[in-house]
Design an enzyme around this catalytic site. Structure first.
Site, mmCIF file in Angstrom:
data_model
loop_
_atom_site.group_PDB
_atom_site.id
_atom_site.type_symbol
_atom_site.label_atom_id
_atom_site.label_comp_id
_atom_site.label_asym_id
_atom_site.label_seq_id
_atom_site.Cartn_x
_atom_site.Cartn_y
_atom_site.Cartn_z
ATOM 1 N N TYR A 74 10.494 5.347 31.696
ATOM 2 C CA TYR A 74 10.987 4.646 30.500
ATOM 3 C C TYR A 74 10.005 3.566 30.046
ATOM 4 O O TYR A 74 9.845 3.326 28.855
ATOM 5 C CB TYR A 74 12.370 4.018 30.762
ATOM 6 C CG TYR A 74 12.980 3.493 29.481
ATOM 7 C CD1 TYR A 74 13.660 4.356 28.618
ATOM 8 C CD2 TYR A 74 12.820 2.168 29.085
ATOM 9 C CE1 TYR A 74 14.172 3.907 27.417
ATOM 10 C CE2 TYR A 74 13.324 1.704 27.886
ATOM 11 C CZ TYR A 74 14.010 2.577 27.054
ATOM 12 O OH TYR A 74 14.503 2.129 25.867
ATOM 13 N N PHE A 126 1.830 5.715 -2.145
ATOM 14 C CA PHE A 126 2.289 6.875 -1.376
ATOM 15 C C PHE A 126 3.797 6.737 -1.204
ATOM 16 O O PHE A 126 4.317 5.628 -1.073
ATOM 17 C CB PHE A 126 1.585 7.016 -0.014
ATOM 18 C CG PHE A 126 2.025 8.287 0.651
ATOM 19 C CD1 PHE A 126 1.606 9.509 0.161
ATOM 20 C CD2 PHE A 126 2.927 8.277 1.703
ATOM 21 C CE1 PHE A 126 2.071 10.693 0.710
ATOM 22 C CE2 PHE A 126 3.388 9.461 2.260
ATOM 23 C CZ PHE A 126 2.961 10.671 1.763
ATOM 24 N N THR A 127 4.480 7.870 -1.172
ATOM 25 C CA THR A 127 5.954 7.898 -1.236
ATOM 26 C C THR A 127 6.624 6.986 -0.195
ATOM 27 O O THR A 127 7.335 6.048 -0.556
ATOM 28 C CB THR A 127 6.434 9.343 -1.052
ATOM 29 O OG1 THR A 127 5.851 9.879 0.140
ATOM 30 C CG2 THR A 127 6.035 10.203 -2.245
ATOM 31 N N ASP A 217 -4.029 2.207 5.411
ATOM 32 C CA ASP A 217 -3.256 3.386 5.781
ATOM 33 C C ASP A 217 -4.320 4.357 6.284
ATOM 34 O O ASP A 217 -5.048 4.964 5.508
ATOM 35 C CB ASP A 217 -2.512 3.955 4.574
ATOM 36 C CG ASP A 217 -1.738 5.216 4.945
ATOM 37 O OD1 ASP A 217 -2.093 5.859 5.950
ATOM 38 O OD2 ASP A 217 -0.787 5.572 4.220
ATOM 39 N N LYS A 260 -1.487 13.638 11.388
ATOM 40 C CA LYS A 260 -2.581 14.212 10.579
ATOM 41 C C LYS A 260 -3.873 14.204 11.412
ATOM 42 O O LYS A 260 -4.060 15.072 12.245
ATOM 43 C CB LYS A 260 -2.741 13.419 9.272
ATOM 44 C CG LYS A 260 -1.655 13.705 8.235
ATOM 45 C CD LYS A 260 -0.389 12.966 8.464
ATOM 46 C CE LYS A 260 0.558 12.966 7.292
ATOM 47 N NZ LYS A 260 1.833 12.306 7.609
ATOM 48 N N ARG A 384 3.532 17.371 -6.004
ATOM 49 C CA ARG A 384 3.076 15.983 -5.935
ATOM 50 C C ARG A 384 2.917 15.483 -7.370
ATOM 51 O O ARG A 384 1.823 15.238 -7.853
ATOM 52 C CB ARG A 384 1.758 15.838 -5.160
ATOM 53 C CG ARG A 384 1.813 16.241 -3.716
ATOM 54 C CD ARG A 384 2.304 15.181 -2.731
ATOM 55 N NE ARG A 384 3.726 14.957 -2.689
ATOM 56 C CZ ARG A 384 4.320 14.269 -1.691
ATOM 57 N NH1 ARG A 384 3.642 13.782 -0.693
ATOM 58 N NH2 ARG A 384 5.613 14.058 -1.729
ATOM 59 N N PHE A 451 12.170 13.999 -3.447
ATOM 60 C CA PHE A 451 11.453 15.278 -3.369
ATOM 61 C C PHE A 451 11.806 16.075 -2.122
ATOM 62 O O PHE A 451 11.719 17.297 -2.122
ATOM 63 C CB PHE A 451 9.931 15.048 -3.432
ATOM 64 C CG PHE A 451 9.412 14.152 -2.344
ATOM 65 C CD1 PHE A 451 9.428 12.772 -2.493
ATOM 66 C CD2 PHE A 451 8.920 14.679 -1.163
ATOM 67 C CE1 PHE A 451 8.962 11.939 -1.484
ATOM 68 C CE2 PHE A 451 8.451 13.860 -0.145
ATOM 69 C CZ PHE A 451 8.484 12.480 -0.304
HETATM 70 N N1 PM9 Z 1 2.398 12.360 4.640
HETATM 71 C C1 PM9 Z 1 2.308 14.567 3.822
HETATM 72 O O1 PM9 Z 1 2.731 15.718 3.814
HETATM 73 C C2 PM9 Z 1 4.298 13.857 5.260
HETATM 74 C C3 PM9 Z 1 5.409 14.240 4.344
HETATM 75 S S1 PM9 Z 1 5.430 13.628 2.689
HETATM 76 C C4 PM9 Z 1 6.116 12.043 2.911
HETATM 77 O O2 PM9 Z 1 1.285 14.217 3.201
HETATM 78 C C5 PM9 Z 1 0.209 8.821 4.163
HETATM 79 C C6 PM9 Z 1 -1.055 8.737 3.380
HETATM 80 C C7 PM9 Z 1 0.824 10.032 4.387
HETATM 81 C C8 PM9 Z 1 2.048 10.079 5.127
HETATM 82 C C9 PM9 Z 1 2.749 11.280 5.291
HETATM 83 C C10 PM9 Z 1 2.569 8.862 5.625
HETATM 84 C C11 PM9 Z 1 3.824 8.845 6.421
HETATM 85 C C12 PM9 Z 1 1.918 7.695 5.365
HETATM 86 N N2 PM9 Z 1 0.764 7.693 4.637
HETATM 87 O O3 PM9 Z 1 5.054 11.431 7.695
HETATM 88 O O4 PM9 Z 1 5.941 9.283 8.519
HETATM 89 O O5 PM9 Z 1 0.257 11.141 3.906
HETATM 90 O O6 PM9 Z 1 4.166 10.423 9.795
HETATM 91 O O7 PM9 Z 1 3.617 9.390 7.675
HETATM 92 C C13 PM9 Z 1 2.986 13.557 4.597
HETATM 93 P P1 PM9 Z 1 4.758 10.179 8.453
#
Ligand code: PM9
Length: 469
Positions: A74, A126-127, A217, A260, A384, A451
């Protein structure tokens, strides 16, 4: 990619996962059942899945062997110390807070740094990032260069900050109202476009003058480093690893979605140099994520990520990764398909405004195009555009982004060049049949990040056509 030289995947395939072809008729039906939203399709009904590069990477044998030495204690797991060391080594920050994925880090960062009424400047929204900024009472201000909003503008560093826009904001609201500058490297919503080293240096200099922290980011920072190596004077002889080190020397911290660049299926972190900030992050990570030594990840996930971090900076790997995206982009350019130029790091972005000139933005052309591409060839992509942009938090009106795009996203180490050929054929066939695609309207719309779960139906029925597979 060496000029005009042929290239191939720098790996052999040891394990395969069968994928199923569906029939044309099944796919038109699946699309209707999914409310014309590719997020709502079942994975088993997808032939080539280019929805996202997030959490979809193929791990190496080295990473899989790391999974077997997961220390699931843990607290104080051995794998946590491996991950912490890897992040310190490659990203160069002093303090690391693990999170389950990128938005976990965004939640903590926004909560500890933003006060209601603040402004957060960033190089395009970014979303999830903007969601957390707004949830904490900030207003997001776009300070990216104007060319980023023009799909046809050829600029090697289309992710750059317009320093004058940043200066204007500081003059207008005062530096004390700006908790940090949010700098994405690369910029996802602009088409995976990089920021130059020069621009990063200049942003840091300006922010230092005004005592404003710069938080990256860093989700796709390795791809950004590769573009610097290829395009910016003085970096051709430097390794991606060296370039990354310099990039992060101009930041006070970063949020990271390990799903990523880090070549894993889950995980993320928040990193910083300030001990005081780290203390605050530690207080919150236990509320939202878990112990400061796992933050929502299993020990085995942390080990896979620690190893992925070293694999992502292998120059042969990153060259292949970007070359594969360029390969697909080049095929589409040659076929006259309108795409965002130059081709970005993680995806080829189709320009739905020019692809479907007969559909106005309020009828969601990119959403319709993504649906059509699936129906044609079983290829899953992502909207997008106006749907992803959501509504203004004050007026409730739709944001109307200049870029109305479909992202054809390439997972890392998953598909071959033959798959790219099939995808190109599919998109070409959709282009030939584009007049048969009609606009959509909402059937269901969630109040935030719509979305992911929205459902649509056609305004007038579509004339269905024969697809490519
Ligand atoms: N990006 C993408 O498909 C995941 C789903 S869409 C919200 O591109 C950036 C630049 C991203 C991103 C996720 C996140 C969030 C932050 N910044 O999905 O929570 O491209 O791991 O990261 C998606 P997490």
């Amino acid at each position: 990619m060496g000029k005009d030289r042929i290239f191939a995947e720098p790996f052999r395939i040891k394990v395969v996962e069968p994928i199923k072809m569906s029939t044309q008729q099944e796919r038109w039906g699946n699309m209707k059942d999914a409310g014309y939203n590719t997020f709502l399709l079942k994975s088993k009904d997808v032939y080539i899945d280019l929805l996202t590069d997030s959490g979809t990477s193929a791990m190496s044998d080295n990473q899989w062997s790391g999974i077997m030495i997961g220390d699931e204690a843990y607290a104080g797991s051995e794998n946590w110390f491996a991950l912490e060391d890897a992040v310190r080594d490659i990203y160069g920050f002093k303090y690391i807070t693990p999170t389950h994925q990128g938005r976990g880090a965004e939640n903590i960062l926004s909560t500890i740094m933003i006060n209601p009424g603040d402004y957060v400047p960033g190089n395009m929204y970014f979303t999830t990032t903007r969601f957390h900024q707004e949830k904490n009472g900030a207003t997001f201000v776009d300070i990216i260069i104007d060319q980023a909003h023009n799909s046809e503008a050829e600029d090697p560093f289309k992710g750059n900050v317009d320093l004058q826009k940043l200066r204007d904001l500081i003059d207008r609201v005062g530096a004390e109202k700006i908790p940090y500058v949010s700098l994405a490297v690369t910029v996802n919503m602009a088409g995976g476009q990089p920021v130059s080293m020069k621009n990063m240096r200049e942003v840091k200099e300006l922010c230092t003058q005004h005592k404003i922290p710069v938080m990256y980011d860093a989700t796709r920072c390795v791809e950004n480093a590769y573009f610097i190596q290829q395009r910016e004077a003085g970096y051709a002889a430097k390794s991606v690893r060296e370039i990354l080190k310099e990039m992060f020397s101009y930041a006070d911290g970063c949020t990271m979605s390990g799903k990523k660049d880090c070549l894993v299926n889950i995980g993320g972190f928040l990193a910083m140099n300030s001990e005081e900030l780290y203390q605050k992050a530690t207080e919150l990570v236990v509320v939202y994520e878990g112990m400061p030594s796992y933050g929502g990840m299993a020990g085995r996930d942390m080990e896979a990520m620690a190893r992925g971090i070293y694999e992502m900076v292998d120059d042969a790997y990153i060259k292949y990764r970007i070359s594969q995206v360029q390969y697909l982009g080049q095929k589409l350019i040659e076929a006259g398909i309108p795409i965002v130029r130059p081709v970005g790091g993680h995806a080829v972005f189709l320009d739905a405004r020019r692809f479907l000139e007969h559909i106005p933005q309020e009828q969601f052309p990119a959403q319709a195009l993504a649906a059509a591409i699936y129906a044609d060839g079983g290829v899953r992509t992502m909207e997008r555009g106006i749907v992803s942009a959501g509504r203004d938090k004050n007026t409730g009106e739709n944001h109307q982004p200049k870029l109305e795009l479909v992202r054809v996203t390439i997972p890392r180490r998953v598909y071959t060049l033959s798959h790219m050929d099939v995808v190109a054929e599919c998109i070409k066939n959709v282009y030939t049949n584009r007049q048969k695609i009609k606009g959509l309207k909402f059937v269901y719309e969630a109040p935030q990040l719509r979305f992911f779960t929205a459902r649509f139906k056609p305004i007038v029925p579509w004339e269905e056509w024969e697809g490519t597979v």
